[in-house]
Design an enzyme around this catalytic site. Sequence first.
Site, PDB file in Angstrom:
ATOM      1  N   GLY A 122      -2.241   1.126   7.322  1.00 39.35           N
ATOM      2  CA  GLY A 122      -1.581  -0.180   7.323  1.00 39.35           C
ATOM      3  C   GLY A 122      -2.228  -1.212   8.223  1.00 39.35           C
ATOM      4  O   GLY A 122      -1.582  -2.173   8.624  1.00 39.35           O
ATOM      5  N   SER A 170      -7.791  -0.174   4.609  1.00 41.18           N
ATOM      6  CA  SER A 170      -7.727   0.530   3.326  1.00 41.18           C
ATOM      7  C   SER A 170      -7.574   2.044   3.422  1.00 41.18           C
ATOM      8  O   SER A 170      -8.288   2.807   2.772  1.00 41.18           O
ATOM      9  CB  SER A 170      -8.933   0.176   2.453  1.00 41.18           C
ATOM     10  OG  SER A 170      -8.563   0.371   1.121  1.00 41.18           O
ATOM     11  N   SER A 171      -6.587   2.434   4.195  1.00 41.40           N
ATOM     12  CA  SER A 171      -6.210   3.847   4.178  1.00 41.40           C
ATOM     13  C   SER A 171      -5.685   4.226   2.797  1.00 41.40           C
ATOM     14  O   SER A 171      -5.812   5.379   2.379  1.00 41.40           O
ATOM     15  CB  SER A 171      -5.144   4.126   5.242  1.00 41.40           C
ATOM     16  OG  SER A 171      -3.920   3.497   4.910  1.00 41.40           O
ATOM     17  N   SER A 172      -5.097   3.268   2.090  1.00 43.06           N
ATOM     18  CA  SER A 172      -4.521   3.595   0.775  1.00 43.06           C
ATOM     19  C   SER A 172      -5.619   3.993  -0.210  1.00 43.06           C
ATOM     20  O   SER A 172      -5.505   5.005  -0.896  1.00 43.06           O
ATOM     21  CB  SER A 172      -3.678   2.433   0.241  1.00 43.06           C
ATOM     22  OG  SER A 172      -4.437   1.257   0.109  1.00 43.06           O
ATOM     23  N   GLY A 218      -5.117  -2.833   7.321  1.00 42.71           N
ATOM     24  CA  GLY A 218      -6.045  -3.633   6.530  1.00 42.71           C
ATOM     25  C   GLY A 218      -7.403  -2.975   6.377  1.00 42.71           C
ATOM     26  O   GLY A 218      -8.355  -3.613   5.940  1.00 42.71           O
ATOM     27  N   ASP A 222     -11.459  -2.141  -2.612  1.00 44.56           N
ATOM     28  CA  ASP A 222     -11.298  -1.006  -1.696  1.00 44.56           C
ATOM     29  C   ASP A 222     -11.758   0.294  -2.342  1.00 44.56           C
ATOM     30  O   ASP A 222     -12.456   1.110  -1.743  1.00 44.56           O
ATOM     31  CB  ASP A 222      -9.827  -0.853  -1.294  1.00 44.56           C
ATOM     32  CG  ASP A 222      -9.249  -2.129  -0.728  1.00 44.56           C
ATOM     33  OD1 ASP A 222     -10.016  -3.081  -0.498  1.00 44.56           O
ATOM     34  OD2 ASP A 222      -8.019  -2.175  -0.515  1.00 44.56           O
TER      35      ASP A 222
HETATM   36  P1  ADP Z   1      -4.084  -0.077   4.261  1.00 41.68           P
HETATM   37  O1  ADP Z   1      -4.597   0.409   2.952  1.00 41.68           O
HETATM   38  O2  ADP Z   1      -4.783  -1.310   4.699  1.00 41.68           O
HETATM   39  O3  ADP Z   1      -4.086   0.951   5.330  1.00 41.68           O
HETATM   40  P2  ADP Z   1      -1.709  -0.316   2.676  1.00 41.68           P
HETATM   41  O4  ADP Z   1      -0.390  -0.935   2.925  1.00 41.68           O
HETATM   42  O5  ADP Z   1      -2.478  -0.727   1.483  1.00 41.68           O
HETATM   43  O6  ADP Z   1      -2.566  -0.493   4.018  1.00 41.68           O
HETATM   44  O7  ADP Z   1      -1.545   1.254   2.556  1.00 41.68           O
HETATM   45  C1  ADP Z   1      -0.832   1.964   3.538  1.00 41.68           C
HETATM   46  C2  ADP Z   1       0.059   2.975   2.835  1.00 41.68           C
HETATM   47  O8  ADP Z   1      -0.754   3.987   2.216  1.00 41.68           O
HETATM   48  C3  ADP Z   1       0.960   3.727   3.772  1.00 41.68           C
HETATM   49  O9  ADP Z   1       2.165   3.035   3.991  1.00 41.68           O
HETATM   50  C4  ADP Z   1       1.172   5.038   3.035  1.00 41.68           C
HETATM   51  O10 ADP Z   1       2.170   4.867   2.028  1.00 41.68           O
HETATM   52  C5  ADP Z   1      -0.153   5.247   2.334  1.00 41.68           C
HETATM   53  N1  ADP Z   1      -1.073   6.105   3.106  1.00 41.68           N
HETATM   54  C6  ADP Z   1      -2.330   5.798   3.488  1.00 41.68           C
HETATM   55  N2  ADP Z   1      -2.913   6.836   4.137  1.00 41.68           N
HETATM   56  C7  ADP Z   1      -2.014   7.823   4.166  1.00 41.68           C
HETATM   57  C8  ADP Z   1      -2.007   9.154   4.680  1.00 41.68           C
HETATM   58  N3  ADP Z   1      -3.067   9.690   5.315  1.00 41.68           N
HETATM   59  N4  ADP Z   1      -0.879   9.879   4.520  1.00 41.68           N
HETATM   60  C9  ADP Z   1       0.195   9.380   3.889  1.00 41.68           C
HETATM   61  N5  ADP Z   1       0.238   8.142   3.379  1.00 41.68           N
HETATM   62  C10 ADP Z   1      -0.830   7.364   3.502  1.00 41.68           C
HETATM   63 MG    MG Z   2      -4.493  -0.643   1.122  1.00 36.91          MG
END
Ligand code: ADP
Ligand code: MG
Length: 410
Positions: free
Chosen positions: A136, A140-142, A138, A189
Amino acid sequence: MSAARWVDPVDVHTVAAAAEALFRSTFGGAADGVWAAPGRVNLIGEHVDYAGGLVLPLALPYVTVAAVRMRDDDILHAVSTHTDETWQGLLADVAPGHPAGWAAYVAGVVWALRRSGHLTAGTGFDVAAHSTVPVGSGLSSSAALECAFALAVADLAELPTDDAGRRPLIDASILAENEIAGASTGGMDQSVAMLARPGHALLLDCRDGATRHVPLDFGSAGARLVVIDTNAPHRLVDGRYGNRRAVIEKACADLGIAGLRDVADADAAVAALSSPAAQRARHVLGEIDRVREVADLLDRGRIADIGDALNRSHASLRDDYEVSSVELDAAVDAAVEAGAWGARMTGGGFGGSAIALVPTDRVDTLVADVVRRAHSAGLPVPQFLHAEPSGSAHRLGNSHDTTTRAKSGN
Ligand code: ADP
Ligand code: MG
């Protein structure tokens, strides 16, 4: 005042061990394999991906790792070290909004690959994820989560995973995020997570998906690219990102064009629009030009000279696109005053992270000044990450697989 916090990259095998430990304690036995995908930071080209523009992201040395085992039923069971929330359900039931929460990013990948005909029903997956990409922020963990899992699914289903084979995986990851998680994301991303090359940024044409690797060697320029995570979490799902996207789509409809890239005369197009669409379009058109400018400078090895375009990008995002925040502006202003060649917010905005291109001998000053500025403004203390251009999603190598097999034989 709190000391500046650096988040150092962790060796990928150490990250993998955490995912595998969670896998074993949840599911028993070993995973079939372990896959990693990187987070990313966008050097320039912000809020232009959904307008068919050009973007120039790089993969970060921070990854999400997925330990995955195939099942012979239709069940997905997903756990993560990031959250206590687990999900177990039938893949046939996956639909927009179901599952809710983080498992949507995982389940959605299978849903999308089935829909596109790349995967048939009849297989499920046990998944344990662990991430060193801040969630969360920015960065791109998603997409890192989607892409680590998508590559795992492809490998286990014996789909091709060369660059061409990765294209449908990119598409599936985008669809998972848009349709199942309900987050309005463009394709940047997922593309960089799947296609990045170490020592390069990825120039991505969002109109046709064409990519080119642009050399990016900060060390040779005596510089570093520092990520400043403001610790003011962004919320892509909350509608403001979707609002900007809708304004751009309406502007295109009003101008009678498919995408802003198709504009012949930028000034005339902006003049034909009313506020706020005019200023939003001015950002998009100017930003696409700035991406071309930066890619051209990098091709010629002129890293220090890209700073000015970074600064102009930030001003445009702040004033015309109105997606910056008090935290991002404070970080960028302090970074430039501390001697950065350029700095800008990066990612969707409204919080999240900024980047600063800074001569190596000014890094410590910059970090101290950014922290001081946040502190005196009563803002959260930022954390700092290293933006060293890194590689794409991959399966972890043989030595690791051997360890896994040896353990499972016990
Ligand atoms: P960002 O991609 O910039 O980190 P996003 O809001 O697009 O922010 O994505 C964050 C969301 O992705 C989290 O709220 C969660 O739902 C999911 N997420 C990402 N990485 C993980 C992880 N390692 N474990 C569980 N959920 C994750
Ligand atoms: Mg994201």
